[in-house]
Design an enzyme around this catalytic site. Sequence first.
Site, PDB file in Angstrom:
ATOM      1  N   CYS A  42       0.943  -1.090   0.587  1.00 22.00           N
ATOM      2  CA  CYS A  42      -0.036   0.237   0.044  1.00 22.00           C
ATOM      3  C   CYS A  42       1.089   1.132   0.071  1.00 22.00           C
ATOM      4  CB  CYS A  42      -1.059  -0.380   1.166  1.00 22.00           C
ATOM      5  SG  CYS A  42      -2.429   1.210   0.702  1.00 22.00           S
ATOM      6  N   HIS A  73      -3.451  -5.482   0.029  1.00 18.87           N
ATOM      7  CA  HIS A  73      -2.769  -5.498   1.574  1.00 18.87           C
ATOM      8  C   HIS A  73      -3.220  -7.261   1.321  1.00 18.87           C
ATOM      9  CE1 HIS A  73      -2.931  -1.663   3.778  1.00 18.87           C
ATOM     10  NE2 HIS A  73      -3.529  -1.648   3.222  1.00 18.87           N
ATOM     11  N   GLU A 118      -1.746  -9.866   2.937  1.00 19.95           N
ATOM     12  CA  GLU A 118      -1.942 -10.480   4.520  1.00 19.95           C
ATOM     13  C   GLU A 118      -2.270 -10.439   4.475  1.00 19.95           C
ATOM     14  OE1 GLU A 118      -0.625  -6.552   3.823  1.00 19.95           O
ATOM     15  OE2 GLU A 118      -1.758  -5.492   4.825  1.00 19.95           O
TER      16      GLU A 118
HETATM   17  N1  GLN Z   1      -1.558   6.853   2.591  1.00 17.58           N
HETATM   18  C1  GLN Z   1      -2.155   5.790   1.811  1.00 17.58           C
HETATM   19  C2  GLN Z   1      -3.001   6.156   0.888  1.00 17.58           C
HETATM   20  O1  GLN Z   1      -4.237   6.841   2.060  1.00 17.58           O
HETATM   21  C3  GLN Z   1      -1.282   4.824   2.040  1.00 17.58           C
HETATM   22  C4  GLN Z   1      -2.899   3.613   2.745  1.00 17.58           C
HETATM   23  C5  GLN Z   1      -2.647   2.532   3.320  1.00 17.58           C
HETATM   24  O2  GLN Z   1      -1.056   2.148   3.220  1.00 17.58           O
HETATM   25  N2  GLN Z   1      -2.955   1.407   3.871  1.00 17.58           N
HETATM   26  O3  GLN Z   1      -3.479   6.283   0.343  1.00 17.58           O
END
Ligand code: GLN
Length: 558
Positions: free
Chosen positions: A381, A509, A511
């Site tokens: 992410c 994600h 995971e």
């Molecule tokens: N801050 C980033 C976004 O909002 C990544 C978010 C995250 O890593 N879950 O896109």
Amino acid sequence: MEKKQLKCIVVTGGVLSGLGKGIATASIGNLLCTTTKVIPIKCDGYLNVDPGTMNPIEHGEVFVLDDGGEVDMDFGHYERFLDITCKFKWNLTMGKVFQKIREKERRGDYLGKTVQFVPHVPQLIQEWFFTLADEEQADILLIEVGGTVGDIENELYIEAVRGLKKKLGAENVLYVHLTYIPIPYGVNEQKSKPTQQSVNILRQKGIIPDIIIGRCAKPIHDKIKEKIANLCDVEKEAVITGLDVTNIYQIPLLFEAEGLSNVITKKFNIPFLPQQEKWKQLVENSMSAPESITIAICGKYTSLGDSYASIMEALSHCGAHLQCKVYLKWIETSDPRDFAAELEQVHGVIVPGGFGARGIEGKIAVIKECRENNIPFLGICYGLQLAVVEYARNVCGLQGAQTTEVDKDTRHPVIDILPEQLEVTEKGGTMRLGAYPAVLQEGSMVYTLYGCQKEVSERHRHRYEVNPKYHDQLLHQGNLVFSGMSPNKRLVEFIELANHPYFVATQAHPELKSSLLKPAPLFMGLVKAALERKRNQLGQIEEIKRRKSEGNRITIAL
Ligand code: GLN
């Protein structure tokens, strides 16, 4: 067709928090889910509607479901132990409960009555349970009540679960109480008093436990089991040790060995299948793994493992399959420095999800080090977004490239919030939440890791995206590959570097969907690459040693 009789298992906790009630609940589910349809439900006492707005340092990881629900991290255990896809509705919070009560009251559903904490709130909670059971055609509802008995905020849930016996019949409800059995220093024996007192609190509220699980550093002694059984009115076989373990996947096996499944299946008169061989084998593999690697996790919440619970689990799933222990090294990136020496001690790096500006220049420095020195890297992410920022700055020459999350006026907004995302006003505001499909590029490393599937689905929790205006410039150098895109080709879901042993990142994600039986492919890729790196390093050391000893022999021979 005759309607099947619903059964409920209610898990409460006593003495102190942090005893692993979520894992104990999930382990009970694990023992039953092969033969019966078990639906886990978690009741949280807080007034937030969901944990999405809570700081992970305070609350631990926010777990995201396929349906986009942000839920308590115990749902991670439920999904991993029960092999089930949970739903947002299965997490009750007092925030959600009161929201519903208010809606009903405004609609006039209470027909002029005074709406009271009791009976109306417990009634609504029970209706919630029964609706879920109907919708899911559940055989068993496995209800975990958050907190510790005696907490004011959970009283209404306790009152709701107390009333289940009358609604369903005593033979269809089973209460499990998790307590703590200390072995005080110097006394050196197991003490049952906290358990007795905690059970007393529960009884004052009208609940008599059927099973007591005593968390303890050692198996509960027979005579202590007998004492607890006598003083707390449970069968001796129903006093079960909740042993301290290093590997949480052992817990269902230990519960089974202690006879927990027998007590439940006997009371409910349901069939029972012994634990799957594969699960047992994997637990044994991870405990007796002959090799080990170290993976660095870089971030700002590194002081709290709970913030990265699913990442840690995903790594341990891979360790079980690849027969290697995975040690973690936390690298705090808030103060940027030269990370070379720290990274030399590890075999792979994860830059996990995150928000905001703090620690990001450190993360970018770590990513650069990984890219330039062939260190296996997995970006998750924010990790993908920062890998793109690093590549844009240092490979594409886009000086000052940045995400607009950190600098709205950056010259090169390679990561930006897209207009379509700004329109989202549902859950989590403008957040892109839940499962989304991605189309993988045939022949890419990511495609191979996912077993050559053309389309995959992973969960998301973010606002920002790789800016489509920069796609061409980023791809121009030829090293960076967009290995997975959203079906409309606008959103970059997976990236990799072509000339690197393992440099992979995803906007998702992965995971969150990893489990002991089905580890997440990108984590498997990372751990494999890290093992390779370690073996190469060891090979090089052996080679140096061999050359040295050959040199010595030659010297001696001379
Ligand atoms: N801050 C980033 C976004 O909002 C990544 C978010 C995250 O890593 N879950 O896109």
